[in-house]
Write a protein that holds these residues in place. Structure first.
Motif, short mmCIF file in Angstrom:
data_model
loop_
_atom_site.label_atom_id
_atom_site.label_comp_id
_atom_site.label_asym_id
_atom_site.label_seq_id
_atom_site.Cartn_x
_atom_site.Cartn_y
_atom_site.Cartn_z
N ASP A 88 0.94 -1.32 0.04
CA ASP A 88 -0.12 0.13 -0.16
C ASP A 88 0.81 1.13 0.01
O ASP A 88 0.36 2.34 -0.50
N ARG A 89 2.00 1.20 0.55
CA ARG A 89 2.80 2.43 0.79
C ARG A 89 3.73 2.82 -0.87
O ARG A 89 4.40 3.95 -0.68
N VAL A 90 3.63 1.89 -1.71
CA VAL A 90 4.12 2.08 -2.82
C VAL A 90 3.06 2.68 -3.88
O VAL A 90 2.21 2.20 -4.08
N PRO A 91 3.43 4.04 -4.18
CA PRO A 91 2.37 4.58 -5.23
C PRO A 91 2.33 3.74 -6.63
O PRO A 91 3.51 3.07 -7.11
N HIS A 92 1.26 3.17 -7.03
CA HIS A 92 1.10 2.68 -8.10
C HIS A 92 1.91 3.30 -9.43
O HIS A 92 2.54 2.50 -9.96
N SER A 93 1.97 4.68 -9.56
CA SER A 93 2.76 5.26 -10.56
C SER A 93 4.11 4.73 -10.56
O SER A 93 4.80 4.47 -11.49
N ALA A 94 4.56 4.89 -9.59
CA ALA A 94 6.24 4.65 -9.21
C ALA A 94 6.31 2.85 -9.44
O ALA A 94 7.46 2.70 -10.07
N ALA A 95 5.63 1.95 -9.15
CA ALA A 95 5.46 0.73 -9.54
C ALA A 95 5.70 0.64 -10.97
O ALA A 95 6.39 -0.33 -11.59
N VAL A 96 4.70 1.31 -11.68
CA VAL A 96 4.61 1.16 -13.14
C VAL A 96 5.90 1.66 -13.72
O VAL A 96 6.50 1.11 -14.55
N SER A 97 6.23 2.82 -13.38
CA SER A 97 7.22 3.40 -14.13
C SER A 97 8.56 2.92 -13.80
O SER A 97 9.43 2.96 -14.71
N GLN A 98 8.70 2.56 -12.49
CA GLN A 98 10.13 1.83 -12.20
C GLN A 98 10.17 0.54 -13.11
O GLN A 98 11.37 0.01 -13.49
N ALA A 99 9.34 -0.34 -13.34
CA ALA A 99 9.21 -1.49 -14.08
C ALA A 99 9.55 -1.32 -15.60
O ALA A 99 10.28 -1.93 -16.31
N VAL A 100 8.94 -0.15 -16.05
CA VAL A 100 9.10 0.13 -17.36
C VAL A 100 10.62 0.55 -17.51
O VAL A 100 11.41 -0.03 -18.54
N ASP A 101 11.23 1.37 -16.81
CA ASP A 101 12.52 1.70 -16.67
C ASP A 101 13.60 0.59 -16.60
O ASP A 101 14.69 0.56 -17.14
N MET A 102 13.04 -0.60 -15.81
CA MET A 102 13.87 -1.62 -15.46
C MET A 102 13.91 -2.39 -16.81
O MET A 102 15.02 -3.00 -17.48
N ALA A 103 12.97 -2.67 -17.47
CA ALA A 103 12.89 -3.25 -18.74
C ALA A 103 13.74 -2.56 -19.89
O ALA A 103 14.77 -2.92 -20.53
N LYS A 104 13.65 -0.88 -19.91
CA LYS A 104 14.70 -0.46 -20.86
C LYS A 104 16.32 -0.40 -20.42
O LYS A 104 16.92 -0.57 -21.28
N SER A 105 16.40 -0.51 -19.13
CA SER A 105 17.77 -0.65 -18.76
C SER A 105 18.28 -1.90 -18.85
O SER A 105 19.52 -1.97 -19.02
N HIS A 106 17.72 -3.03 -19.03
CA HIS A 106 17.97 -4.18 -19.65
C HIS A 106 17.70 -4.62 -21.19
O HIS A 106 17.65 -5.66 -21.38
N ARG A 107 17.75 -3.33 -21.86
CA ARG A 107 17.55 -3.41 -23.26
C ARG A 107 16.42 -4.20 -23.74
O ARG A 107 16.57 -5.08 -24.54
N ARG A 108 15.39 -4.11 -22.99
CA ARG A 108 14.03 -4.76 -23.59
C ARG A 108 13.19 -3.45 -23.76
O ARG A 108 11.97 -3.86 -23.38
#
Length: 438
Positions: A88-108
């Motif tokens: 509950d303490r993690v904003p949904h927007s942060a969970a989504v954006s960080q997942a997207v950034d993670m994919a990009k940083s791993h060349r996906r």
């Protein structure tokens, strides 16, 4: 490295290398501050505990289906979905954006759009996700609590629907760390709890086992001065109760045939007041070195170690020990709540365990002196590794018989064997049987 990246690294190691999550997490978290390390642990264990349920939820909004996605993408989606659905303490927007950034940083980059779309759908529908189909209780429990069908089937047969579901629920919950006071280093429970309080830890007396506490708020217990000084030992109440039932006494000669990491040897030494002799065995030299190091920390001098396979007889030990502890290799299904990835191990490998357990038990019996005690123990709840192994042993060894005992702290009278359950006893799932030689 961030907590999210660390969790992804550990999930990858579990998937690619068949690594254990606890060891991988400990290694990957080095260098992280306390907050990020805790976040990484919550994410790692949360995804492992809820993987099937997360996949069920993600499948609702993933046109290709989770099974058709690249494993890396599945892991990133699970990490994002876990944060949305369970944190509950993690904003949904942060969970989504960080997942997207993670994919990009791993060349996906190509997967980034899919990850963004799917996680946004999960976020938007969090409060009205489709329910897991309940018509088939095995399927429902398997998905809802992310346990394999074969294990759910066994639990239903053993426990019935209500208790099986409680067992599965507890497997996915947080588990307090249980410690026991070391009377060789610490004179009283008050002295121990005072030392823990000074370090910022909260210690609550165990509900039924004397001289044990559930500890929280301390971070890494091994970094506490009270631990380094040997005031306490980390050990689940189930293992401690088993050693107490075995009845080790001062002056006894004790053999621990599968000792690593040494918890039962240490509990026996404490019960014996460090008077007598304990031989702790393992097949790995580095594990014996860890036992010796821990014994020194605890002020235990009656323990010696031996490099020895539990299946191979050492003739000079035959008929010479008052107590032989036989905590055999097992499926570990009683400690899923502490090691969630156990549920994902190949069940075919479990079929050969009873033969190994019987070989160790049959050999260990040769070391018990006439009138001595043999304790058989596992950290699983499957009858095929517990009562069935003991039953065949007793049929082949009429010189041994089960001996009744009382479960200390509960007054529960047992005919000779006992299975401890999280939902009944608040401990790990654990089995032990006390047998005495005529």
């Amino acid at each position: 490295m961030t907590g999210r990246e660390t969790a992804l690294q550990v999930l990858t190691a579990c998937r690619k290398l068949d690594a254990w999550s606890d060891g991988s997490l400990k290694a990957a978290s080095r260098g992280l501050d306390r907050r990020e390390a805790a976040f990484a642990a919550r994410l790692t264990y949360g995804v492992l505990q809820n993987r099937a349920y997360l996949d069920f939820c993600l499948d609702q909004y993933c046109a290709q289906g989770m099974e058709k996605l690249e494993p890396f993408v599945r892991d990133v989606l699970r990490l994002g979905a876990y944060q949305i659905l369970f944190m509950d303490r993690v904003p949904h927007s942060a969970a989504v954006s960080q997942a997207v950034d993670m994919a990009k940083s791993h060349r996906r980059q190509r997967a980034a759009g899919l990850i963004n779309a799917v996680l946004r759908k999960v976020s938007q529908n969090k409060d009205h996700l489709p329910a897991v189909p309940a018509e088939d209780p095995v399927q429902y429990l398997s998905i809802r609590y992310s346990h394999p069908r074969w294990l759910v089937e066994q639990l239903l047969a053993l426990l019935g629907r209500e208790e099986a579901e409680e067992f599965l629920r507890l497997d996915n919950g947080s588990v307090p760390v249980t410690i026991q006071r070391n009377p060789l280093r610490c004179e009283s429970g008050e002295a121990l709890t005072a030392a823990l309080a000074e370090a910022g830890a909260n210690a609550v007396p165990h509900p039924w086992l004397p001289d044990c506490w559930a500890v929280s708020g301390a971070g890494n217990l091994e970094e506490l001065d009270a631990f380094k000084s040997g005031l306490f030992q980390v050990q689940d109440a189930a293992a401690k109760a088993a050693v107490l039932a075995a009845g080790a006494e001062p002056g006894n000669r004790v053999l621990d045939v599968c000792a690593a990491p040494g918890g039962k040897s240490f509990a026996a030494a404490m019960a014996m007041g460090n008077r007598g002799e304990i031989v702790s065995c393992d097949i790995h030299p580095h594990k014996l070195a860890l036992i010796e190091k821990s014994a020194q920390r605890l002020g235990i001098s009656c323990i010696t170690t031996a490099l020895q396979d539990g299946r191979e007889n050492r003739e000079e030990w035959n008929d010479s020990f008052d107590l032989v502890l036989c905590d055999v290799p097992c499926s570990g299904l009683g400690i899923i709540r502490k090691k969630p990835d156990i549920r994902y191990k190949d069940p075919k490998a479990l079929a050969g365990l009873p033969a190994i357990q019987e070989a160790i038990l049959n050999n260990a019996a040769r070391y018990v002196r006439p009138g001595g005690v043999l304790l058989y123990a596992t950290c699983t709840i499957l009858p095929q590794e517990n009562d069935q192994v003991v039953g065949r042993f007793l049929a082949d060894h009429p010189e041994f018989h089960q001996e009744p005992f009382t479960l200390q702290g509960r007054g529960e009278r047992c005919k000779g064997s006992l299975t401890l359950w999280p939902q009944r006893h608040g401990t790990d799932g654990f089995y032990f049987c006390k047998m005495r030689r005529a």
